[in-house]
Design a protein around this motif. Structure first.
Motif, PDB file in Angstrom:
ATOM      1  N   VAL A 129       0.857  -1.178   0.000  1.00 23.78           N
ATOM      2  CA  VAL A 129       0.000   0.000   0.000  1.00 23.78           C
ATOM      3  C   VAL A 129       0.897   1.232   0.000  1.00 23.78           C
ATOM      4  N   PHE A 130       0.638   2.161  -0.901  1.00 21.70           N
ATOM      5  CA  PHE A 130       1.433   3.387  -0.948  1.00 21.70           C
ATOM      6  C   PHE A 130       1.196   4.214   0.309  1.00 21.70           C
ATOM      7  N   SER A 131       2.275   4.677   0.903  1.00 24.84           N
ATOM      8  CA  SER A 131       2.145   5.610   2.022  1.00 24.84           C
ATOM      9  C   SER A 131       1.962   7.013   1.461  1.00 24.84           C
ATOM     10  N   PRO A 132       1.368   7.931   2.235  1.00 28.25           N
ATOM     11  CA  PRO A 132       1.227   9.308   1.751  1.00 28.25           C
ATOM     12  C   PRO A 132       2.582   9.932   1.427  1.00 28.25           C
ATOM     13  N   GLN A 133       3.613   9.548   2.184  1.00 27.63           N
ATOM     14  CA  GLN A 133       4.945  10.075   1.915  1.00 27.63           C
ATOM     15  C   GLN A 133       5.462   9.604   0.561  1.00 27.63           C
ATOM     16  N   ASP A 134       5.208   8.330   0.223  1.00 23.54           N
ATOM     17  CA  ASP A 134       5.639   7.793  -1.075  1.00 23.54           C
ATOM     18  C   ASP A 134       4.932   8.513  -2.222  1.00 23.54           C
ATOM     19  N   MET A 164      -9.709   9.779  13.863  1.00 19.40           N
ATOM     20  CA  MET A 164      -9.611   8.975  15.085  1.00 19.40           C
ATOM     21  C   MET A 164      -9.161   7.558  14.756  1.00 19.40           C
ATOM     22  N   ILE A 165      -9.715   6.995  13.687  1.00 22.37           N
ATOM     23  CA  ILE A 165      -9.343   5.629  13.281  1.00 22.37           C
ATOM     24  C   ILE A 165      -7.881   5.593  12.865  1.00 22.37           C
ATOM     25  N   ARG A 166      -7.462   6.598  12.098  1.00 25.98           N
ATOM     26  CA  ARG A 166      -6.067   6.638  11.648  1.00 25.98           C
ATOM     27  C   ARG A 166      -5.114   6.726  12.840  1.00 25.98           C
ATOM     28  N   GLU A 167      -5.449   7.532  13.819  1.00 23.02           N
ATOM     29  CA  GLU A 167      -4.602   7.675  15.007  1.00 23.02           C
ATOM     30  C   GLU A 167      -4.473   6.342  15.749  1.00 23.02           C
ATOM     31  N   ARG A 168      -5.565   5.597  15.839  1.00 19.71           N
ATOM     32  CA  ARG A 168      -5.516   4.302  16.525  1.00 19.71           C
ATOM     33  C   ARG A 168      -4.639   3.307  15.760  1.00 19.71           C
ATOM     34  N   LEU A 169      -4.771   3.302  14.455  1.00 15.90           N
ATOM     35  CA  LEU A 169      -3.982   2.374  13.645  1.00 15.90           C
ATOM     36  C   LEU A 169      -2.501   2.727  13.683  1.00 15.90           C
ATOM     37  N   GLU A 170      -2.183   4.012  13.820  1.00 15.81           N
ATOM     38  CA  GLU A 170      -0.789   4.443  13.891  1.00 15.81           C
ATOM     39  C   GLU A 170      -0.094   3.926  15.144  1.00 15.81           C
ATOM     40  N   ARG A 171      -0.874   3.652  16.198  1.00 20.72           N
ATOM     41  CA  ARG A 171      -0.302   3.201  17.475  1.00 20.72           C
ATOM     42  C   ARG A 171       0.124   1.730  17.440  1.00 20.72           C
ATOM     43  N   ILE A 172      -0.369   0.959  16.490  1.00 20.34           N
ATOM     44  CA  ILE A 172      -0.055  -0.479  16.438  1.00 20.34           C
ATOM     45  C   ILE A 172       1.415  -0.655  16.062  1.00 20.34           C
ATOM     46  N   PRO A 173       2.229  -1.274  16.922  1.00 16.40           N
ATOM     47  CA  PRO A 173       3.654  -1.464  16.604  1.00 16.40           C
ATOM     48  C   PRO A 173       3.854  -2.490  15.496  1.00 16.40           C
ATOM     49  N   ASN A 174       4.982  -2.369  14.811  1.00 16.65           N
ATOM     50  CA  ASN A 174       5.279  -3.258  13.686  1.00 16.65           C
ATOM     51  C   ASN A 174       5.292  -4.730  14.096  1.00 16.65           C
ATOM     52  N   GLU A 198      -2.602   2.397   8.735  1.00 19.40           N
ATOM     53  CA  GLU A 198      -3.063   3.787   8.652  1.00 19.40           C
ATOM     54  C   GLU A 198      -2.986   4.335   7.229  1.00 19.40           C
ATOM     55  N   TRP A 199      -2.210   3.679   6.366  1.00 28.35           N
ATOM     56  CA  TRP A 199      -2.155   4.096   4.952  1.00 28.35           C
ATOM     57  C   TRP A 199      -3.449   3.763   4.226  1.00 28.35           C
ATOM     58  N   MET A 200      -4.289   2.937   4.838  1.00 29.28           N
ATOM     59  CA  MET A 200      -5.589   2.603   4.248  1.00 29.28           C
ATOM     60  C   MET A 200      -6.599   3.711   4.482  1.00 29.28           C
ATOM     61  N   ILE A 201      -6.234   4.689   5.307  1.00 27.62           N
ATOM     62  CA  ILE A 201      -7.024   5.908   5.468  1.00 27.62           C
ATOM     63  C   ILE A 201      -6.357   6.958   4.585  1.00 27.62           C
TER      64      ILE A 201
END
Length: 233
Positions: A18-23, A183-193, A209-212
């Motif tokens: 999935v492409f990240s916004p940075q990519d 809010m959903i994106r923030e929660r997904l960002e907290r999940i460690p690799n 979080e790239w799915m948002i």
């Protein structure tokens, strides 16, 4: 004249990410800020959908990014910054599972350390025996991880309801609260690799979080050529 030996390579595997916004921003040559295409003189509007930096369709015209004509210009991507995040409808089920199987506070998977160690061992052994881990294994992990309390921070978890097409609601004592995209994106960002791996993710190429969506890629002009009418418009 000695001919060089040709090199043959065999593709062993193919995977998608999935492409990240940075990519998307990094590969973009222009931010598209208007839906307009051409001005009154027929020239592409800067920062419009036919911006000359995205490539060229005219035979003798040169691309403003690479300087090549239409024959040699490979085309270049632009991007659109979204005013608000948007949930990608293709990934709603995955997002729902992650919201239910991870802590609403710290983002950790809702399994104890000892259980996580056993799950990691199961995944490694399955990959060695089969070559890959079946989806059924990850589905069982998600189902098992839906607990009421977080074993790491102690936060009490709430049920997450999903309403099509892209709405999520957290069921609290005072009633259902809709979770916004942010809010959903923030929660997904907290999940460690290391926890994402337990759900079948490859964090280097696909973070949840790239799915948002925050940024949309805009394909080169030759992918979506405009049509010139007899009137010249």
């Amino acid at each position: 004249m000695q001919m060089e030996d040709s090199v043959h390579k065999v593709i062993e595997e193919l995977y998608f990410g999935v492409f990240s916004p940075q990519d998307i921003r990094r590969q973009s040559v222009a931010e598209i800020q208007t839906a307009d295409t051409y001005d009154e003189d027929g020239a592409p509007i800067t920062s419009g959908l036919m911006d000359g930096r995205l490539g060229t369709l005219e035979p003798r015209q040169r691309c403003k990014t690479c300087g090549n004509t239409a024959i040699r210009c490979p085309g270049h991507f632009g991007h659109i910054e979204l005013a608000v995040p948007i949930i990608h409808i293709e990934f709603t089920k995955i997002i729902h599972n992650l919201l239910q199987a991870t802590c609403r506070n710290c983002g950790r998977i809702l399994l104890t350390e000892s259980r996580v160690a056993k799950v990691k061992k199961l995944i490694e052994e399955t990959r060695k025996l089969v070559g890959e881990v079946p989806n059924d294994v990850y589905k069982k992990i998600v189902k098992e991880a839906k607990k009421k309390d977080c074993p790491y921070c102690g936060a009490q978890q709430s049920k997450i309801d999903f309403a099509k097409p892209t709405s999520f609601y957290e069921i609290l004592e005072e009633g259902a609260q809709r979770l916004t995209q942010s809010m959903i994106r923030e929660r997904l960002e907290r999940i460690p690799n290391e926890d994402l791996i337990l759900f079948g993710f490859t964090p280097e190429t696909a973070r949840p979080e790239w799915m948002i969506l925050q940024v949309l890629p805009v394909p080169p002009v030759y992918v979506r050529p405009s049509i010139t009418l007899e009137s010249g418009i």
